[in-house]
Design a protein around this motif. Structure first.
Motif, PDB file in Angstrom:
ATOM      1  N   THR A 245       1.109  -1.072  -0.027  1.00  0.00           N
ATOM      2  CA  THR A 245       0.464   0.329  -0.156  1.00  0.00           C
ATOM      3  C   THR A 245       0.801   1.103   0.306  1.00  0.00           C
ATOM      4  OG1 THR A 245      -1.807  -1.005   1.245  1.00  0.00           O
ATOM      5  CG2 THR A 245      -1.073   1.194   1.103  1.00  0.00           C
ATOM      6  N   VAL A 247       0.985   5.637   0.369  1.00  0.00           N
ATOM      7  CA  VAL A 247       0.695   6.679   0.787  1.00  0.00           C
ATOM      8  C   VAL A 247       1.461   7.157   0.146  1.00  0.00           C
ATOM      9  CG1 VAL A 247      -0.601   6.890   2.520  1.00  0.00           C
ATOM     10  CG2 VAL A 247      -0.515   5.153   2.081  1.00  0.00           C
ATOM     11  N   TRP A 285      -4.665  10.979   7.074  1.00  0.00           N
ATOM     12  CA  TRP A 285      -4.397   9.703   6.491  1.00  0.00           C
ATOM     13  C   TRP A 285      -3.855   8.732   7.552  1.00  0.00           C
ATOM     14  CZ3 TRP A 285      -1.922   4.670   6.269  1.00  0.00           C
ATOM     15  CH2 TRP A 285      -2.863   3.442   5.324  1.00  0.00           C
ATOM     16  N   SER A 288      -6.687   8.449  11.231  1.00  0.00           N
ATOM     17  CA  SER A 288      -7.953   7.596  11.561  1.00  0.00           C
ATOM     18  C   SER A 288      -7.755   6.344  10.297  1.00  0.00           C
ATOM     19  CB  SER A 288      -9.293   8.449   9.911  1.00  0.00           C
ATOM     20  OG  SER A 288      -8.060   8.185   8.547  1.00  0.00           O
ATOM     21  N   HIS A 289      -6.936   5.887  10.051  1.00  0.00           N
ATOM     22  CA  HIS A 289      -6.124   4.979   9.680  1.00  0.00           C
ATOM     23  C   HIS A 289      -6.323   3.603  10.730  1.00  0.00           C
ATOM     24  CE1 HIS A 289      -5.705   2.135   6.237  1.00  0.00           C
ATOM     25  NE2 HIS A 289      -4.422   1.225   7.033  1.00  0.00           N
ATOM     26  N   ARG A 290      -6.821   2.580  10.933  1.00  0.00           N
ATOM     27  CA  ARG A 290      -6.371   1.194  11.651  1.00  0.00           C
ATOM     28  C   ARG A 290      -6.024  -0.120  11.475  1.00  0.00           C
ATOM     29  NH1 ARG A 290      -6.949   5.340  14.102  1.00  0.00           N
ATOM     30  NH2 ARG A 290      -7.836   6.379  15.576  1.00  0.00           N
ATOM     31  N   LYS A 291      -5.931  -0.011   9.761  1.00  0.00           N
ATOM     32  CA  LYS A 291      -5.351  -1.402   9.557  1.00  0.00           C
ATOM     33  C   LYS A 291      -3.739  -1.341   9.523  1.00  0.00           C
ATOM     34  CE  LYS A 291      -4.880  -4.418   5.402  1.00  0.00           C
ATOM     35  NZ  LYS A 291      -5.073  -4.717   3.791  1.00  0.00           N
ATOM     36  N   LEU A 327       0.700   0.770  13.633  1.00  0.00           N
ATOM     37  CA  LEU A 327       0.056  -0.348  12.502  1.00  0.00           C
ATOM     38  C   LEU A 327       1.170  -1.534  12.011  1.00  0.00           C
ATOM     39  CD1 LEU A 327      -0.108   2.943   9.963  1.00  0.00           C
ATOM     40  CD2 LEU A 327      -2.005   1.860  11.725  1.00  0.00           C
TER      41      LEU A 327
END
Length: 392
Positions: A245, A247, A285, A288-291, A327
């Motif tokens: 991924t 970003v 980003w 709020s990102h939790r994965k 993360l």
């Protein structure tokens, strides 16, 4: 030229910069590129360098110690030495490398990168303009060379050059490239936008860290923050990652990620790896990102452009490290990088230890690839620190 006692002491220690405030006397006003000969307090030769009336770095020292003639043979011997230092880097699988790393190779204010047979010379001082033709001749003689591109740092782009065609992105020799230049890094095909891209078109300094990430990626999910053109992600996919991924806030950077990916779809790893490109401000980003992921890479652009930015930069690095800690899956790897020269290696590592040391284990600290030789402290900017997350 004669210098202050403190500046004379620095030159004796082989520091290649003499600032305007360190000059006590000079016999006349110099022009950009003049050879400035420095004498010590006893009127003995101390050093010789390139004079730059447009920069606070008034003299960029070429040679110190005993007198030496600065001519073509002198430059040629230095270039051949630089090439010998890079013999182990240049292989059929790696065709993008730094041939000259400014002050660390004895060319203060000049960088030369090669991508296949395209050479890109970047100047940080107008003092090089009067000597450029001589240097280009040597580069063509001793290096793989189909074309030479000129890049200029922002601080000199508006200053006059002897040749009106010597502008940022100009083709100095050979045919202009149709598009980005394709080269290989560790067997992976990549694009370098040599005429319009950042620096000389690509960031070669992270080559060894990208290879290391690839070596630990088999069967792993990878998050690449501040991905730029996706170098870490490409190596992860080639190493067998299940997903990557990217970003980045730049739409152009993510398009380059996709273009680089398409160059390598014939490789087995890329066929079995899921790619996601996300355009976003990384800091927002992360809020709020939790994965979570098996490998998290944090390689932001320089967060300290000036010495006064140091404290704010360390706060930002700490915030990113905490997000990376959150993360990274149990047993996973977190890689934190800094390319800010105004944040020292010691300060960066200490901050990370204080932020992550309670739970995460620091494994290794690395720096530039070997074609970026260590020497001048101001150019020893890259810090990359590997951590292991505790197992569940």
């Amino acid at each position: 030229m004669r210098l202050t006692t403190a500046a004379e002491r620095q030159v004796r220690k082989r520091h290649p910069w003499v600032f305007d405030g360190s000059i006590q006397t000079q016999n006349r006003e110099g022009m950009a590129g003049d050879l400035a000969v420095i004498f010590d307090k006893k009127d003995k030769f101390l050093a010789v360098g390139l004079y730059d009336p447009h920069s606070p770095i008034r003299i960029r020292v070429l040679h110190a110690g005993k007198p030496a003639p600065i001519h073509k043979d002198w430059w040629e011997s230095k270039l051949l030495h630089a090439i010998r230092l890079r013999r182990e880097v240049q292989t059929p699988d790696t065709t993008g490398l730094r041939w000259i790393y400014g002050e660390n190779d004895g060319w203060p204010g000049l960088v030369l990168d090669g991508y296949e047979q395209t050479l890109v010379v970047k100047l940080y001082s107008t003092a090089w303009f009067p000597h450029l033709e001589e240097q280009l001749s040597l580069f063509q003689q001793h290096l793989p060379c189909e074309r030479i591109i000129l890049r200029l740092s922002r601080n000199i782009q508006s200053l006059p050059a002897p040749n009106a065609h010597w502008t940022d992105g100009a083709v100095l020799f050979g045919p202009p490239p149709d598009d980005a230049v394709i080269f290989q890094e560790n067997g992976i095909r990549m694009r370098a936008d040599v005429r319009r891209g950042q620096k000389t078109g690509f960031f070669l300094d992270q080559r060894d860290n990208r290879r290391r990430v690839g070596s630990i990626s088999r069967g792993k999910s990878v998050l690449n923050l501040f991905s730029f053109s996706g170098g870490f992600s490409l190596h992860a996919a080639a190493g067998g990652a299940t997903s990557v991924t990217n970003v980045d806030i730049s739409e152009h950077a993510l398009r380059e990620c996709e273009a680089n990916w398409q160059l390598n779809t014939d490789r087995p790893g890329f066929l079995n790896c899921q790619l996601a490109n996300i355009q976003a401000d990384v800091f927002r980003w992360l809020d709020s990102h939790r994965k979570s992921y098996d490998i998290v890479i944090i390689d932001p652009p320089s967060l300290a452009k000036r010495r006064s930015d140091r404290e704010d930069a360390l706060k930002a690095y700490r915030m990113l490290a905490l997000a990376g800690q959150r993360l990274t899956r149990p047993g996973g790897t977190l890689l934190c990088c800094s390319c800010s020269a105004h944040v020292s290696r010691e300060d960066f590592v200490n901050m990370l230890e204080e932020t992550l040391g309670g739970r995460f284990q620091m494994n290794e600290i690395t720096r530039h690839a070997p074609d970026h030789p260590h020497g001048m402290a101001e150019l020893d900017y890259l810090k990359a620190v590997y951590f292991s997350a505790p197992k569940a």
